[in-house]
Design an enzyme around this catalytic site. Structure first.
Site, PDB file in Angstrom:
ATOM      1  N   GLY A 227       0.506  -5.191   0.999  1.00  0.00           N
ATOM      2  CA  GLY A 227      -0.377  -5.029   0.030  1.00  0.00           C
ATOM      3  C   GLY A 227      -0.451  -5.897  -1.150  1.00  0.00           C
ATOM      4  O   GLY A 227      -1.256  -6.571  -1.878  1.00  0.00           O
TER       5      GLY A 227
ATOM      6  N   ALA B  34       0.764  -1.180  -0.079  1.00  0.00           N
ATOM      7  CA  ALA B  34      -0.075  -0.087   0.078  1.00  0.00           C
ATOM      8  C   ALA B  34       0.850   1.206  -0.067  1.00  0.00           C
ATOM      9  O   ALA B  34       2.151   1.152   0.449  1.00  0.00           O
ATOM     10  CB  ALA B  34      -0.827   0.003   1.238  1.00  0.00           C
TER      11      ALA B  34
ATOM     12  N   GLU C 288      -0.533  -9.275  -0.448  1.00  0.00           N
ATOM     13  CA  GLU C 288      -2.088  -9.721  -0.388  1.00  0.00           C
ATOM     14  C   GLU C 288      -2.720  -9.608  -1.509  1.00  0.00           C
ATOM     15  O   GLU C 288      -3.574 -10.624  -1.836  1.00  0.00           O
ATOM     16  CB  GLU C 288      -2.594  -8.843   0.336  1.00  0.00           C
ATOM     17  CG  GLU C 288      -1.816  -8.779   2.041  1.00  0.00           C
ATOM     18  CD  GLU C 288      -2.204  -7.617   2.842  1.00  0.00           C
ATOM     19  OE1 GLU C 288      -2.089  -6.570   2.446  1.00  0.00           O
ATOM     20  OE2 GLU C 288      -2.793  -8.065   4.285  1.00  0.00           O
TER      21      GLU C 288
ATOM     22  N   GLU D 159       5.015  -5.105   6.812  1.00  0.00           N
ATOM     23  CA  GLU D 159       4.347  -4.335   7.616  1.00  0.00           C
ATOM     24  C   GLU D 159       4.859  -3.870   9.228  1.00  0.00           C
ATOM     25  O   GLU D 159       4.912  -2.745   9.827  1.00  0.00           O
ATOM     26  CB  GLU D 159       2.782  -4.311   7.908  1.00  0.00           C
ATOM     27  CG  GLU D 159       1.824  -4.498   6.448  1.00  0.00           C
ATOM     28  CD  GLU D 159       1.939  -5.804   5.636  1.00  0.00           C
ATOM     29  OE1 GLU D 159       3.063  -6.548   5.773  1.00  0.00           O
ATOM     30  OE2 GLU D 159       0.981  -5.481   4.844  1.00  0.00           O
TER      31      GLU D 159
END
Ligand code: DAK
Length: 258
Positions: free
Chosen positions: A109, A66, A112, A132
Site C-alpha cells: 500500500g 497496509a 500504491e 503482497e
C-alpha cells in the site's frame, strides 16, 4: 485543523507537507492513518493558500504497506460488507498537484499511495515493491494497475509475482520515479519542485493535471479532444491573459488563481 495522531500536516508557503508519522511501525497504513491523511487532504483541497501537496514518510520508510495486524483477522465477507477500499482512493481523486517524496521502504500500500501521487521523487535509499504475494494475497489499491501502466507488463509481473523490491535507480530507469536524490537532500529537492509548481496558476495546474491523467483513461483520440477542451478553458482565465501579457512585457507573471 485539529492535531492528527498519525500524520504531521504543515503548511510551508503554498505547499502542504503531509508526513506519515507511525515510525515505530515503519508508517504501516492503519485505518486511523488513512483517516488522518484524508482529513489533511480535505483541508489542503479547501485551502485557497495551498497549491501543491508533498507526501513524505521518515528517512527509513515512506510506508511499509497496509497494517498487516489490522488485516490479519478479516475474512472475505468482512471485505465485501465494508467499503474498505473507498478511503484509500481519496488521494487519487485530489485535484491539486501531489508529489510523493519517497525515502526508504515504499511497499505494498505504501508503493500504491506513492503511485497515486502525480510525481514521485526518490531518495537513493528508497526501495519499491509489491510484496503482497508473500502474504498470500495481491495488491488492492491499484498496484496491479498503476504499476503496470508505469513500468510495463513484464517488470510489473516480476514485482507482483515475486514480491521482489526494486532500487531507486531501477525505479528511475523504469519511469516510476522522476528523479533520484541523495537521501539527505530529498526533502529540500521535493520542496524546491513543489514551490516551483505552486508558483503557477492553481486553476491551470488543476486543468493540466486532469489533461495528463486523461492519457490513462481515454483513447488517444478522446484524450486529444479532452486536452483541446481544457486548453480552450484556460482562455476563460485572467491568469492566462496575465501569463501571456507578462511574457510579452518581459516580466514575471502575477497569478491570482482566477
Ligand atoms: N504492517 C504492520 N506492521 C508492520 C508492517 C506492516 N505492513 N511493516 C512493518 N511493521 C512493523 C513490524 O511488525 C515491526 O513491529 P514490532 O515487531 O517492532 O512491533 C516494526 O514495524 C519494524 O519492522 P521490522 O522489525 O520488520 O523492520 P525491518 O527493518 O527488519 O524490516 C521491512 C523492514 C519493511 C522489510 C519489514 O518490516 C516488512 O517486510 N514489512 C512488511 C512489508 C509488507 O509485506 N507490506 C505489504 C503489506 S500488504 C487495500 C489497500 C491496500 C492494501 C490492502 C488493501 N484496500 C484499499 C482494500 C495493501 C496491502 C499491503 O500493503
Amino acid at each position: 485543523m485539529k492535531k492528527l495522531d498519525n500524520i504531521i500536516y504543515e503548511k510551508i508557503k503554498k505547499v502542504g507537507v503531509i508526513t506519515l508519522n507511525r515510525p515505530k511501525y515503519l508508517n504501516a497504513l492503519c485505518d486511523a492513518l488513512i483517516r488522518d491523511l484524508n482529513e489533511a487532504l480535505d483541508d489542503a483541497e479547501k485551502d485557497d493558500n495551498i497549491n501543491v501537496v508533498v507526501l513524505k514518510g521518515s528517512e527509513k520508510s515512506f510506508a511499509a504497506g497496509a497494517d498487516i495486524s489490522e488485516m490479519n483477522n478479516k475474512d472475505f465477507v468482512d471485505l465485501l460488507k465494508r467499503d474498505f477500499i473507498m478511503p484509500w482512493e481519496r488521494l487519487s481523486k485530489f485535484k491539486k498537484p501531489t508529489i510523493a517524496a519517497v525515502s526508504g521502504y515504499a511497499l505494498g500500500g505504501g508503493c500504491e499511495i506513492a503511485m497515486m501521487c502525480d510525481i514521485i521523487v526518490a531518495a537513493e535509499n528508497s526501495r519499491f515493491g509489491q510484496p503482497e504475494i508473500n502474504l498470500g494475497t495481491i495488491p488492492a489499491a491499484g498496484g496491479t494497475q498503476r504499476l503496470t501502466r508505469s513500468v510495463g507488463k513484464s517488470k510489473a509481473m516480476e514485482m507482483v509475482l515475486s514480491g521482489n523490491m526494486i532500487t531507486a535507480h531501477e525505479a528511475k530507469e523504469l519511469g516510476l520515479v522522476s528523479s533520484v536524490f541523495p537521501t539527505e537532500i530529498l526533502i529540500n529537492k521535493a520542496l524546491e519542485l513543489a514551490n516551483n509548481i505552486a508558483s503557477k496558476s492553481l486553476p491551470v495546474l488543476i486543468m493540466a493535471k486532469e489533461a495528463v491523467n486523461r492519457a490513462y483513461q481515454l483513447s488517444l483520440e478522446e484524450g486529444m479532444k479532452s486536452e483541446r477542451r481544457l486548453f480552450q478553458s484556460t482562455f476563460s482565465l485572467s491568469d492566462r491573459k496575465e501569463g501571456m501579457k507578462a511574457f510579452l512585457e518581459k516580466r514575471k507573471a502575477k497569478f491570482i488563481n482566477k
